[in-house]
Design a protein around this motif. Structure first.
Motif, PDB file in Angstrom:
ATOM      1  N   VAL A  86       0.843  -1.184   0.000  1.00  0.00           N
ATOM      2  CA  VAL A  86       0.000   0.000   0.000  1.00  0.00           C
ATOM      3  C   VAL A  86       0.882   1.239   0.000  1.00  0.00           C
ATOM      4  CG1 VAL A  86      -1.736   1.290   1.308  1.00  0.00           C
ATOM      5  CG2 VAL A  86      -1.817  -1.208   1.246  1.00  0.00           C
ATOM      6  N   GLU A  87       0.587   2.159  -0.889  1.00  0.00           N
ATOM      7  CA  GLU A  87       1.336   3.411  -0.960  1.00  0.00           C
ATOM      8  C   GLU A  87       0.340   4.564  -0.864  1.00  0.00           C
ATOM      9  OE1 GLU A  87       4.429   5.702  -3.981  1.00  0.00           O
ATOM     10  OE2 GLU A  87       3.606   3.769  -4.537  1.00  0.00           O
ATOM     11  N   PRO A  88       0.421   5.370   0.189  1.00  0.00           N
ATOM     12  CA  PRO A  88      -0.542   6.475   0.325  1.00  0.00           C
ATOM     13  C   PRO A  88      -0.176   7.660  -0.567  1.00  0.00           C
ATOM     14  CG  PRO A  88       0.949   6.434   2.196  1.00  0.00           C
ATOM     15  CD  PRO A  88       1.300   5.255   1.338  1.00  0.00           C
ATOM     16  N   PHE A  89      -1.203   8.336  -1.073  1.00  0.00           N
ATOM     17  CA  PHE A  89      -1.034   9.555  -1.850  1.00  0.00           C
ATOM     18  C   PHE A  89      -1.975  10.598  -1.262  1.00  0.00           C
ATOM     19  CE2 PHE A  89       0.280   6.257  -4.714  1.00  0.00           C
ATOM     20  CZ  PHE A  89       1.374   6.804  -5.372  1.00  0.00           C
ATOM     21  N   ARG A  90      -1.436  11.708  -0.822  1.00  0.00           N
ATOM     22  CA  ARG A  90      -2.265  12.768  -0.239  1.00  0.00           C
ATOM     23  C   ARG A  90      -2.729  13.704  -1.352  1.00  0.00           C
ATOM     24  NH1 ARG A  90      -4.033  15.407   3.925  1.00  0.00           N
ATOM     25  NH2 ARG A  90      -3.902  17.662   4.085  1.00  0.00           N
ATOM     26  N   VAL A  91      -4.011  13.990  -1.325  1.00  0.00           N
ATOM     27  CA  VAL A  91      -4.562  14.971  -2.258  1.00  0.00           C
ATOM     28  C   VAL A  91      -5.362  15.987  -1.456  1.00  0.00           C
ATOM     29  CG1 VAL A  91      -4.666  13.391  -4.226  1.00  0.00           C
ATOM     30  CG2 VAL A  91      -6.628  13.603  -2.725  1.00  0.00           C
ATOM     31  N   ASP A  92      -5.411  17.195  -1.950  1.00  0.00           N
ATOM     32  CA  ASP A  92      -6.157  18.253  -1.263  1.00  0.00           C
ATOM     33  C   ASP A  92      -7.561  18.363  -1.846  1.00  0.00           C
ATOM     34  OD1 ASP A  92      -4.121  18.932   0.523  1.00  0.00           O
ATOM     35  OD2 ASP A  92      -3.107  20.116  -1.018  1.00  0.00           O
ATOM     36  N   GLY A  93      -8.255  17.257  -1.860  1.00  0.00           N
ATOM     37  CA  GLY A  93      -9.608  17.232  -2.374  1.00  0.00           C
ATOM     38  C   GLY A  93     -10.614  17.625  -1.310  1.00  0.00           C
ATOM     39  N   VAL A  94     -11.832  17.884  -1.757  1.00  0.00           N
ATOM     40  CA  VAL A  94     -12.916  18.264  -0.855  1.00  0.00           C
ATOM     41  C   VAL A  94     -14.131  17.420  -1.212  1.00  0.00           C
ATOM     42  CG1 VAL A  94     -14.454  20.117  -0.126  1.00  0.00           C
ATOM     43  CG2 VAL A  94     -12.044  20.614  -0.593  1.00  0.00           C
ATOM     44  N   TYR A  95     -14.701  16.789  -0.207  1.00  0.00           N
ATOM     45  CA  TYR A  95     -15.914  16.002  -0.383  1.00  0.00           C
ATOM     46  C   TYR A  95     -17.092  16.951  -0.526  1.00  0.00           C
ATOM     47  CZ  TYR A  95     -19.760  12.834   0.794  1.00  0.00           C
ATOM     48  OH  TYR A  95     -20.922  12.125   0.786  1.00  0.00           O
ATOM     49  N   ARG A  96     -17.841  16.799  -1.608  1.00  0.00           N
ATOM     50  CA  ARG A  96     -18.980  17.690  -1.867  1.00  0.00           C
ATOM     51  C   ARG A  96     -20.244  17.066  -1.280  1.00  0.00           C
ATOM     52  NH1 ARG A  96     -17.973  19.126  -8.176  1.00  0.00           N
ATOM     53  NH2 ARG A  96     -18.270  16.890  -8.362  1.00  0.00           N
ATOM     54  N   ARG A  97     -20.407  17.258   0.035  1.00  0.00           N
ATOM     55  CA  ARG A  97     -21.488  16.617   0.794  1.00  0.00           C
ATOM     56  C   ARG A  97     -22.873  17.049   0.331  1.00  0.00           C
ATOM     57  NH1 ARG A  97     -22.476  13.927   5.326  1.00  0.00           N
ATOM     58  NH2 ARG A  97     -20.373  13.921   6.120  1.00  0.00           N
ATOM     59  N   GLY A  98     -23.105  18.313   0.186  1.00  0.00           N
ATOM     60  CA  GLY A  98     -24.445  18.816  -0.077  1.00  0.00           C
ATOM     61  C   GLY A  98     -24.889  18.707  -1.519  1.00  0.00           C
ATOM     62  N   THR A  99     -23.987  18.361  -2.433  1.00  0.00           N
ATOM     63  CA  THR A  99     -24.383  18.333  -3.848  1.00  0.00           C
ATOM     64  C   THR A  99     -24.216  16.930  -4.431  1.00  0.00           C
ATOM     65  OG1 THR A  99     -22.161  19.067  -4.504  1.00  0.00           O
ATOM     66  CG2 THR A  99     -23.817  20.773  -4.170  1.00  0.00           C
ATOM     67  N   THR A 100     -23.079  16.672  -5.055  1.00  0.00           N
ATOM     68  CA  THR A 100     -22.888  15.414  -5.780  1.00  0.00           C
ATOM     69  C   THR A 100     -22.327  14.287  -4.914  1.00  0.00           C
ATOM     70  OG1 THR A 100     -20.754  16.256  -6.506  1.00  0.00           O
ATOM     71  CG2 THR A 100     -22.607  16.506  -8.028  1.00  0.00           C
ATOM     72  N   ARG A 101     -21.959  14.602  -3.691  1.00  0.00           N
ATOM     73  CA  ARG A 101     -21.450  13.603  -2.735  1.00  0.00           C
ATOM     74  C   ARG A 101     -20.246  12.834  -3.292  1.00  0.00           C
ATOM     75  NH1 ARG A 101     -26.316  11.531   0.818  1.00  0.00           N
ATOM     76  NH2 ARG A 101     -24.788   9.937   1.210  1.00  0.00           N
ATOM     77  N   ASP A 102     -19.290  13.591  -3.827  1.00  0.00           N
ATOM     78  CA  ASP A 102     -18.085  12.985  -4.381  1.00  0.00           C
ATOM     79  C   ASP A 102     -16.897  13.914  -4.159  1.00  0.00           C
ATOM     80  OD1 ASP A 102     -18.410  15.019  -6.239  1.00  0.00           O
ATOM     81  OD2 ASP A 102     -19.036  13.695  -7.859  1.00  0.00           O
ATOM     82  N   ASN A 103     -15.738  13.517  -4.642  1.00  0.00           N
ATOM     83  CA  ASN A 103     -14.509  14.284  -4.462  1.00  0.00           C
ATOM     84  C   ASN A 103     -13.740  14.258  -5.787  1.00  0.00           C
ATOM     85  OD1 ASN A 103     -11.863  15.122  -3.855  1.00  0.00           O
ATOM     86  ND2 ASN A 103     -12.021  14.375  -1.756  1.00  0.00           N
TER      87      ASN A 103
END
Length: 174
Positions: A86-103
């Motif tokens: 397993v190799e982690p990759f950090r991304v500065d994404g934001v979960y769009r809770r109130g709309t499409t519920r994705d990142n």
């Protein structure tokens, strides 16, 4: 007992209730066969060993987070090396809770890594597991878009979901 329980998401909803929607909180109220058995007085024994992961790092998080490091695991044949485990990759994404519920930022990074894997390890399969159906769907869309720039990889992305590439949400993988 430490496994993610299924939800009632796939149970038939009342067709007259158009407001019926999947609720993440339902996980907390799920009563499993295991819970019923424990309640009836059957003795509970802890899981002591795990052998299914081909690389120990795939079970290590659960081992230490849920089993206090007490699980006996079996290391893979290759512990070190590029692209092993397993190799982690950090991304500065934001979960769009109130709309499409994705990142979308996370989906782009996952697609980038899938294309990289297909280019550099075409003899190996890869599966992508997302926490939600919305995220899995977005990841598939981004991968499909990026694949248009790499027609030489078409054979890698076979329709054979058992031995080829796949994107699924967590519940469908389990």
């Amino acid at each position: 007992q430490k496994q993610l329980p299924p939800t009632s998401f796939f149970q038939r909803m009342d067709d007259t209730d158009e407001s019926a929607e999947f609720d993440d909180e339902e996980l907390d109220s799920f009563e499993s066969i295991l819970d019923i058995a424990k309640g009836s007085g059957i003795e509970s024994l802890p899981l002591l060993w795990h052998y299914r992961s081909q690389h120990e790092s795939l079970i290590a998080f659960s081992n230490f987070s849920f089993y206090a490091g007490d699980l006996v695991t079996y290391p893979g044949s290759s512990e070190l090396g590029a692209h092993v485990g397993v190799e982690p990759f950090r991304v500065d994404g934001v979960y769009r809770r109130g709309t499409t519920r994705d990142n979308p930022v996370e989906a782009e990074k996952v697609a980038e890594r899938v294309i990289f894997h297909a280019q550099h390890h075409p003899q190996l399969t890869v599966g992508v597991v997302a926490f939600s159906e919305a995220q899995a769907s977005l990841i598939e869309d981004v991968i499909d878009r990026r694949r248009r720039d790499h027609p030489e990889l078409d054979d890698y992305f076979t329709e054979d979901r058992l031995s080829g590439f796949f994107v699924k949400n967590l519940e469908n993988v389990q």
